[in-house]
Design an enzyme around this catalytic site. Structure first.
Site, PDB file in Angstrom:
ATOM      1  N   CYS A 162      15.330  28.136   2.678  1.00 18.29           N
ATOM      2  CA  CYS A 162      16.060  28.843   3.735  1.00 18.29           C
ATOM      3  C   CYS A 162      17.295  29.584   3.223  1.00 18.29           C
ATOM      4  O   CYS A 162      17.996  30.217   4.021  1.00 18.29           O
ATOM      5  CB  CYS A 162      16.463  27.864   4.841  1.00 18.29           C
ATOM      6  SG  CYS A 162      17.841  26.826   4.388  1.00 18.29           S
TER       7      CYS A 162
ATOM      8  N   ASP B 211      -7.490  -4.091 -11.456  1.00 18.85           N
ATOM      9  CA  ASP B 211      -7.277  -2.743 -10.939  1.00 18.85           C
ATOM     10  C   ASP B 211      -8.533  -2.277 -10.208  1.00 18.85           C
ATOM     11  O   ASP B 211      -9.325  -1.513 -10.741  1.00 18.85           O
ATOM     12  CB  ASP B 211      -6.930  -1.813 -12.108  1.00 18.85           C
ATOM     13  CG  ASP B 211      -6.310  -0.524 -11.635  1.00 18.85           C
ATOM     14  OD1 ASP B 211      -6.016  -0.408 -10.424  1.00 18.85           O
ATOM     15  OD2 ASP B 211      -6.118   0.382 -12.465  1.00 18.85           O
TER      16      ASP B 211
ATOM     17  N   GLU C 138      -2.393 -14.955 -13.551  1.00 15.75           N
ATOM     18  CA  GLU C 138      -3.771 -14.452 -13.665  1.00 15.75           C
ATOM     19  C   GLU C 138      -3.718 -12.935 -13.749  1.00 15.75           C
ATOM     20  O   GLU C 138      -2.732 -12.321 -13.318  1.00 15.75           O
ATOM     21  CB  GLU C 138      -4.566 -14.852 -12.417  1.00 15.75           C
ATOM     22  CG  GLU C 138      -4.065 -14.104 -11.199  1.00 15.75           C
ATOM     23  CD  GLU C 138      -4.414 -14.764  -9.876  1.00 15.75           C
ATOM     24  OE1 GLU C 138      -5.526 -14.532  -9.424  1.00 15.75           O
ATOM     25  OE2 GLU C 138      -3.570 -15.481  -9.303  1.00 15.75           O
TER      26      GLU C 138
ATOM     27  N   LYS D 149      -3.982  -9.030 -12.983  1.00 18.30           N
ATOM     28  CA  LYS D 149      -3.988  -8.194 -11.781  1.00 18.30           C
ATOM     29  C   LYS D 149      -5.113  -7.185 -11.977  1.00 18.30           C
ATOM     30  O   LYS D 149      -5.032  -6.319 -12.855  1.00 18.30           O
ATOM     31  CB  LYS D 149      -2.646  -7.488 -11.601  1.00 18.30           C
ATOM     32  CG  LYS D 149      -2.581  -6.652 -10.342  1.00 18.30           C
ATOM     33  CD  LYS D 149      -1.155  -6.226 -10.067  1.00 18.30           C
ATOM     34  CE  LYS D 149      -0.994  -5.608  -8.693  1.00 18.30           C
ATOM     35  NZ  LYS D 149      -1.781  -4.381  -8.499  1.00 18.30           N
TER      36      LYS D 149
ATOM     37  N   CYS E  41      19.287  26.672  -1.120  1.00 23.60           N
ATOM     38  CA  CYS E  41      17.997  26.104  -0.754  1.00 23.60           C
ATOM     39  C   CYS E  41      16.903  27.142  -1.027  1.00 23.60           C
ATOM     40  O   CYS E  41      16.995  28.266  -0.546  1.00 23.60           O
ATOM     41  CB  CYS E  41      17.996  25.715   0.724  1.00 23.60           C
ATOM     42  SG  CYS E  41      16.366  25.222   1.319  1.00 23.60           S
TER      43      CYS E  41
ATOM     44  N   LYS F  28       3.895  -6.034 -14.368  1.00 21.90           N
ATOM     45  CA  LYS F  28       3.060  -4.909 -14.765  1.00 21.90           C
ATOM     46  C   LYS F  28       3.075  -4.685 -16.276  1.00 21.90           C
ATOM     47  O   LYS F  28       4.085  -4.958 -16.929  1.00 21.90           O
ATOM     48  CB  LYS F  28       3.566  -3.626 -14.071  1.00 21.90           C
ATOM     49  CG  LYS F  28       3.401  -3.625 -12.558  1.00 21.90           C
ATOM     50  CD  LYS F  28       1.952  -3.760 -12.197  1.00 21.90           C
ATOM     51  CE  LYS F  28       1.475  -2.992 -11.010  1.00 21.90           C
ATOM     52  NZ  LYS F  28       1.842  -1.660 -10.772  1.00 21.90           N
TER      53      LYS F  28
ATOM     54  N   CYS G 261      16.657  24.616   8.721  1.00 22.40           N
ATOM     55  CA  CYS G 261      15.883  24.870   7.498  1.00 22.40           C
ATOM     56  C   CYS G 261      14.444  24.492   7.778  1.00 22.40           C
ATOM     57  O   CYS G 261      14.143  23.380   8.189  1.00 22.40           O
ATOM     58  CB  CYS G 261      16.429  24.055   6.327  1.00 22.40           C
ATOM     59  SG  CYS G 261      15.352  24.099   4.879  1.00 22.40           S
TER      60      CYS G 261
ATOM     61  N   CYS H  16      20.277  20.771   0.891  1.00 25.90           N
ATOM     62  CA  CYS H  16      20.377  21.973   1.708  1.00 25.90           C
ATOM     63  C   CYS H  16      21.244  21.633   2.921  1.00 25.90           C
ATOM     64  O   CYS H  16      21.076  20.584   3.548  1.00 25.90           O
ATOM     65  CB  CYS H  16      18.975  22.378   2.141  1.00 25.90           C
ATOM     66  SG  CYS H  16      18.946  23.517   3.525  1.00 25.90           S
TER      67      CYS H  16
ATOM     68  N   TYR I  68      -9.360 -14.253  -5.279  1.00 25.62           N
ATOM     69  CA  TYR I  68      -8.076 -14.802  -5.711  1.00 25.62           C
ATOM     70  C   TYR I  68      -7.148 -15.207  -4.566  1.00 25.62           C
ATOM     71  O   TYR I  68      -6.100 -15.779  -4.787  1.00 25.62           O
ATOM     72  CB  TYR I  68      -7.343 -13.856  -6.653  1.00 25.62           C
ATOM     73  CG  TYR I  68      -7.187 -12.436  -6.134  1.00 25.62           C
ATOM     74  CD1 TYR I  68      -6.358 -12.153  -5.065  1.00 25.62           C
ATOM     75  CD2 TYR I  68      -7.883 -11.380  -6.722  1.00 25.62           C
ATOM     76  CE1 TYR I  68      -6.226 -10.866  -4.583  1.00 25.62           C
ATOM     77  CE2 TYR I  68      -7.753 -10.086  -6.249  1.00 25.62           C
ATOM     78  CZ  TYR I  68      -6.926  -9.839  -5.183  1.00 25.62           C
ATOM     79  OH  TYR I  68      -6.805  -8.567  -4.701  1.00 25.62           O
TER      80      TYR I  68
END
Ligand code: IVH
Length: 716
Positions: A432, A129, A125, A127, A429, A324, A459, A453, A236
């Site tokens: 830091c 939204d 069935e 889906k 990083c 999907k 950090c 990092c 459903y």
């Protein structure tokens, strides 16, 4: 007046506009919450907030102390009471390709121990939204309507639900005493278009998509507003039922239809993978012509007795999945690449894009995964996108699928600017300045895709992300202490206000008692009530489920499922920590026990051991334990099942059920399933062909039984 694009503003203009927005939004908040007399529509209000967010994203240095995005509480959701769902509202797994569908079907047959002979029927069935809704009827009368929320508790929106014409207020006489019908609330595309047309005629901001509009319309304090929005519903599934009116999925949906609920006309019962996929394609063809948004097709095992045997993984059923539709794509320009530093130090590149609408939603950021991905290399060093790299200034293809973070799938080579240079991924990083390195995976000998990092908690970014994880919904879930508030407390130098590590959260109230000027109430966005509420929600968490506590520690690779396994296996925090400290050496009995927990692999075990070998970590936990008491694991001490808390081992072949099914069933009764026999094993269930494990059990004097005896013991 048309708004100047955020990118074109000077910092001075942005600053002035941020101030204006802060004042205006505060005024509307007051009108809405305190006087209950909003002066603008929700869409206009949302537009103000969105503009504010866009400005803050562009000019993070200008974010105000009293920024509307930092305000604590007073979101409309607080106006609704919470409802605890009698049966949790779960989500669905996803599949994307035909092969995935085949795998899903095969896994159902395998779990049930059947040959894949098309004997099991599935429903297919659309889906929808929209947003999921649980409608509870007692003695035939609608008593509550609740949103999904976090699956365990949702918002009580009963008054608003009653205004939806398609939802019956009463059920026929023959309906069971307690009925929970679940389904999707949505707004028809035509109603959405009409609403937007009317808004723009009045010169007002319009809504983005039907789904958000439906959600906003349902979560209105004034049911009159909901009533005007023409929301619709498809039934459903169901939650609690005092009696079952049917024994198949199809039969249940037919019953709902008979009771007066709208059900989707495209639902079919089919048996072969080919038929399911054909129906998926058929629905895909019709998609554009339907008057509601759908984002895929849901397949469910039709027979409810089989659904019961298949049961659930942590959050989704084994008997259903969502297939999907392919993601939507669009082309836009890559303006910049930002590097974000996560909780575990991972440097994640984020694409800043010229805003573009993809599938009805404006996208400005997308993930770029890691440095190899940017360079055009896959996880084994193989070329991806035919080896094309991604450069700042490129036109890129952005893809968005459902709620997944948008991705950049490719570039448009013909449109590359001449001066575009290959992107140099930082080796320090950005927060830091510590070295950021790619470790070599011991097992595979390969370079890790992620650069990290090396500074750990020293950090700033790692420390703050760690705190955000700690307070997040599935961890400590401290209301009023969200990501923005964590930033706020983390930044403060003052002794009475700073929160740098998790224990600081629990000492805040005591430290504040001695504070002068830095009393929380003196800061914008905080008032007496919100501060009192914050302390209350912190104090409510001084006692917490063991699995949440373990999850909150933020140990690498320890997600919710692993945290639950650990909680169930060790039962109490003291037992867990003691064992982990022993396991930290990477050998011995405690280490073997950890590795023997079914579902915990070597990588996870090593990460846990390393975490407890680090003295800085155990010191923070010790401080935390002065403030917080993890409860012993419920499952383990629940004595209602005869096997709760017992460690069991299955060996040999099983005849009445598959190994997976036996394991899932045992776990659902609170038993721990292990792969090997030791002194700690309570029961060995031995089928035909059992060998060394049975022998070992006998040597150790562990109780043994056959499959029938086991089934008799667990009552099924
Ligand atoms: S069945 C135990 N059927 O999708 C799971 N869900 O991703 C029961 N949804 O939260 C859900 N259409 O809001 C089911 N035909 C459909 C659906 C559907 C939309 C939503 C639902 C759920 C989410 C899961």
């Amino acid at each position: 007046m048309a708004k100047v694009p955020v990118e074109d503003l000077t910092p001075q203009e942005a600053e002035a506009e941020l101030q204006r927005l802060a004042e205006e939004i505060a005024r509307h908040d007051a009108a809405y919450h305190r006087k209950d007399a909003p002066e603008i529509t929700d869409a206009e209000y949302d537009a103000l907030k969105q503009r504010n967010d866009a400005l803050e994203a562009q000019f993070p240095e200008l974010i105000r102390e009293d920024s509307p995005s930092r305000r604590v509480g007073s979101t409309p959701s607080e106006a609704f009471a919470q409802v605890t769902h009698a049966v949790p509202m779960l989500s669905l797994g996803n599949v994307f390709s035909d092969e995935d569908v085949q795998d899903f079907i095969a896994s159902v047959y395998r779990f049930l121990g059947h040959l894949p002979d098309n004997s099991i029927a599935f429903t297919a069935e659309p889906k929808i939204d929209g947003l999921s809704m649980s409608l509870r009827y007692e003695n035939g009368v609608l008593v509550s309507g609740a949103t999904r929320g976090d699956g365990a508790t949702g918002e009580n929106v009963t008054a608003n639900v009653r205004t939806i014409g398609e939802i019956p207020n009463r059920l026929p006489e023959d309906a069971p005493a307690v009925v929970e019908v679940r389904g999707e609330i949505y707004m028809a595309k035509s109603d959405f278009a009409a609403l937007n047309a009317a808004l723009s005629e009045e010169g007002k901001p319009t809504y983005v998509n039907p789904r958000n509009t439906a959600s906003g319309s349902l979560r209105q304090l004034d049911p009159e507003v909901t009533a005007r929005r023409k929301l619709k519903f498809f039934a459903y599934t169901w939650g609690e039922m005092s009696a079952m009116p049917a024994d198949t999925q199809m039969g249940m949906v037919e019953t709902f239809a008979r009771w007066g609920f709208p059900v989707n006309p495209l639902m079919k019962r089919l048996s072969s993978v080919d038929d399911l996929i054909d129906h998926y394609r058929e629905i895909g063809v019709q998609r554009g012509d339907l008057d509601y948004d759908i984002d895929g097709v849901v397949y469910k095992v039709d027979r409810l007795d089989l659904q019961a045997r298949l049961g659930f993984r942590s959050r989704s059923p084994r008997w259903a999945t969502a297939h999907k539709f392919p993601a939507e794509q669009a082309i836009t320009r890559l303006l910049n690449i930002d590097i974000q530093v996560g909780r575990t130090g991972a440097l994640t590149p984020v694409a800043r894009l010229e805003p573009i609408t993809v599938g009805g939603v404006v996208v400005t950021n997308a993930t770029l995964h890691n440095e190899d991905y940017i360079a055009g290399k896959g996880s084994n060093g193989e070329p991806i996108r035919e080896g094309r790299d991604i450069r700042i200034g490129d036109y890129v293809i952005v893809q968005r699928a459902g709620d997944v973070i948008p991705q950049i799938v490719d570039i448009v080579p013909e449109k590359r600017p001449e001066d575009a240079e290959p992107y140099r991924f930082p080796d320090h990083c950005p927060v830091c300045e510590a070295h950021a390195v790619r470790e070599i995976n011991e097992k595979t000998g390969k370079l890790d895709a992620v650069r990290r990092c090396t500074a750990g908690f020293s950090c700033r970014a790692q420390a703050v992300e760690h705190l955000k994880h700690f307070v997040s919904r599935n961890a400590f879930d401290i209301e009023g202490l969200g990501a923005k508030q964590v930033d706020f407390f983390f930044e403060h130098e003052d002794e009475a206000l700073a929160i740098r590590t998790a224990p600081d959260i629990f000492t805040l109230e005591r430290r504040q008692a001695a504070a002068g000027l830095t009393r929380l109430e003196n800061f914008n966005g905080w008032g007496k009530t919100s501060v009192a509420n914050l302390y209350q929600s912190i104090n409510e968490r001084r006692s917490i489920a063991l699995n949440r506590f373990i999850f909150a520690l933020g140990i690498r690779h320890v997600g919710e499922t692993t945290a639950k396994l650990l909680a169930r296996s060790y039962g109490s925090y003291a037992a867990f920590e003691q064992a982990m400290k022993l396991a930290a050496s990477g050998e011995g009995e405690a280490w073997d026990d950890l590795n023997n927990i079914d579902g915990i692999g070597a990588v996870v075990a090593r990460a846990i051991a390393e975490f407890f070998a680090e003295e800085k970590n155990t010191a923070v936990i010790a401080r935390l334990l002065e403030e917080v008491s993890p409860e012993d694991d419920q499952q383990r001490i629940d004595t209602s099942s005869p096997v709760a808390g017992k460690t069991v081992v299955f060996t040999g072949s099983l005849e009445k059920m598959t190994r997976d099914e036996a394991k899932a069933k045992a776990e659902s009764l609170g038993a721990k399933v292990s792969g090997s026999v030791s002194k700690k094993t309570d029961i060995v269930i031995a089928g035909p062909g059992a060998g060394s494990k049975l022998k070992k059990a006998e040597e150790l004097g562990v109780q043994t039984m056959d499959e029938d005896e086991w089934l008799a013991l667990i009552g099924g």
